[in-house]
Design an enzyme around this catalytic site. Structure first.
Site, PDB file in Angstrom:
ATOM      1  N   PRO A   2       0.830  -1.209   0.000  1.00  0.00           N
ATOM      2  CA  PRO A   2       0.000   0.000   0.000  1.00  0.00           C
ATOM      3  C   PRO A   2       0.864   1.258   0.000  1.00  0.00           C
ATOM      4  CG  PRO A   2      -0.691  -1.545   1.717  1.00  0.00           C
ATOM      5  CD  PRO A   2       0.594  -2.053   1.164  1.00  0.00           C
ATOM      6  N   GLU A   3       0.576   2.156  -0.899  1.00  0.00           N
ATOM      7  CA  GLU A   3       1.292   3.430  -0.974  1.00  0.00           C
ATOM      8  C   GLU A   3       0.363   4.536  -0.476  1.00  0.00           C
ATOM      9  OE1 GLU A   3       4.388   3.972  -2.029  1.00  0.00           O
ATOM     10  OE2 GLU A   3       4.951   2.061  -2.914  1.00  0.00           O
ATOM     11  N   HIS A  91      -5.136 -14.487   9.223  1.00  0.00           N
ATOM     12  CA  HIS A  91      -4.434 -13.206   9.156  1.00  0.00           C
ATOM     13  C   HIS A  91      -5.297 -11.994   9.515  1.00  0.00           C
ATOM     14  CE1 HIS A  91      -1.357 -15.610   7.306  1.00  0.00           C
ATOM     15  NE2 HIS A  91      -2.034 -15.770   6.200  1.00  0.00           N
TER      16      HIS A  91
END
Ligand SMILES: [Zn+2]
Length: 278
Positions: A2-3, A91
Site C-alpha cells: 500500500p502506498e 491473518h
C-alpha cells in the site's frame, strides 16, 4: 505494498463508518505485528468516541480526545468495515468494534498476512503527535500547499544521491514510493540517475507538479473502489493504474517507442526511458 494513495483511499473509505462512533470493543488476536500491540489498548479505547480520522504519510490516524490510534498497513495489510459476526479469515489480527451510527455495530478489521503492519497508541499526554518516533522524520505531505518545486530545490542543495533515491527516502516529501517515484520522474522528464543537487529549480517545479498530479489521480481512481471497503468478502480496495514506465522493462515507451530500461538503485528496481528522461 500500500502506498500513500491506497492509504488515503482507505481513510476515505473507513472514515464514514468510524467518525463520531463509540468504541465498543478492541480485539487483539496476537501480541502484535511489526511491533507489539499496546496491551492496554482495550482499556484505553472502550467507551471512547472517535472524533475524526487523518493520515500522515502512510500512517492512518484515528483521533480520540485523549490520543491517536496509529495504523500502518505494512507490506500487505488492508482494512475493511464489516458487519458483526462475519467469519474470521486467517491473518485477521485486529478488530475495532464501534457503534453509534445508523448501521448499528460495525467492525473495522485489519488483515495483514505478512505482519509488517502496526497498530500503536499515542497519548496526547506524551506530547505532540508530530514528534512521535515514527512521524518526526517524515517529509512534507505532497498534497498540501507547502509542497512545490521551491521546497524540493531548497532541500536538495546538499543531496548528491540520485533523485530517485532521494525521493524514496521520504525525508523531504512523503508518499513517493517506488511506483510513484518512477512515474513522476518520467512525467517530469528527469533521469532517475541525476544527482538531486544538480537539478534546476525549473525542473523541480515540473517534478513537484508531476508528483501532485500522479498521486491525486491515483486517489481519484482508487475512489471508485470505495465500496470494497464495506464488502463482506470483497478484496481490498487496492488498485492497478496505467503506468508509463513502472514494471514495463523492455516494453516500448508510450511517448517515444524506445524500450523502457530497468536498473537497480539501492536494492530497488527503477524503470525509465533513456530518451524521454535526461
Ligand atoms: Zn520515451
Amino acid at each position: 505494498m500500500p502506498e500513500l494513495p491506497e492509504v488515503e483511499v482507505t481513510r476515505r473509505g473507513v472514515a464514514p463508518h468510524l467518525e463520531d462512533r463509540i468504541v465498543e470493543d478492541v480485539i487483539l488476536r496476537r501480541d502484535g505485528l511489526r511491533w507489539p500491540f499496546p496491551p492496554d489498548l482495550p482499556a484505553l479505547l472502550k467507551g471512547r468516541r472517535i472524533l475524526s480520522t487523518g493520515r500522515r504519510g502512510k500512517y492512518l490516524l484515528i483521533n480520540f480526545e485523549h490520543g491517536v490510534l496509529i495504523v500502518h498497513l505494512g507490506m500487505s495489510g488492508h482494512l475493511r468495515v464489516l458487519s458483526e459476526g462475519i467469519e474470521l479469515k486467517k491473518h485477521d489480527h485486529f478488530d475495532l468494534v464501534v457503534s453509534g451510527g445508523p448501521e448499528g455495530r460495525r467492525v473495522l478489521r485489519l488483515h495483514d498476512p505478512r505482519r509488517f503492519g502496526a497498530v500503536l497508541w499515542h497519548a496526547h499526554d506524551d506530547g505532540e503527535l508530530e514528534q512521535h518516533i515514527l512521524l518526526r522524520g517524515l517529509g512534507v505531505e505532497p498534497l498540501i500547499d507547502g509542497f512545490d518545486g521551491a521546497l524540493l530545490y531548497r532541500e536538495t542543495r546538499k543531496r548528491n544521491a540520485p533523485i530517485k533515491q532521494v525521493l524514496l527516502s521520504g525525508d523531504i516529501v512523503v508518499g513517493v514510493g517506488n511506483i510513484y517515484a518512477c512515474e513522476s520522474l518520467f512525467r517530469a522528464g528527469i533521469s532517475p540517475k541525476t544527482a538531486a543537487s544538480r537539478i534546476s529549480r525549473a525542473r523541480y517545479d515540473k517534478l513537484a507538479g508531476a508528483i501532485r498530479d500522479i498521486l491525486a489521480a491515483a486517489i481519484v481512481q482508487g475512489g471508485s473502489t470505495l465500496r470494497d471497503f464495506i464488502a463482506v468478502n470483497g478484496q481490498s480496495g487496492y488498485f492497478q493504474q496505467t503506468y508509463f514506465v513502472y514494471d514495463r522493462a523492455g516494453v516500448p515507451c508510450r511517448n517515444c517507442g524506445t524500450p523502457i530500461r530497468q536498473i537497480k538503485q539501492g536494492q530497488r528496481s527503477t524503470f525509465y526511458c533513456a530518451v524521454c528522461q535526461r
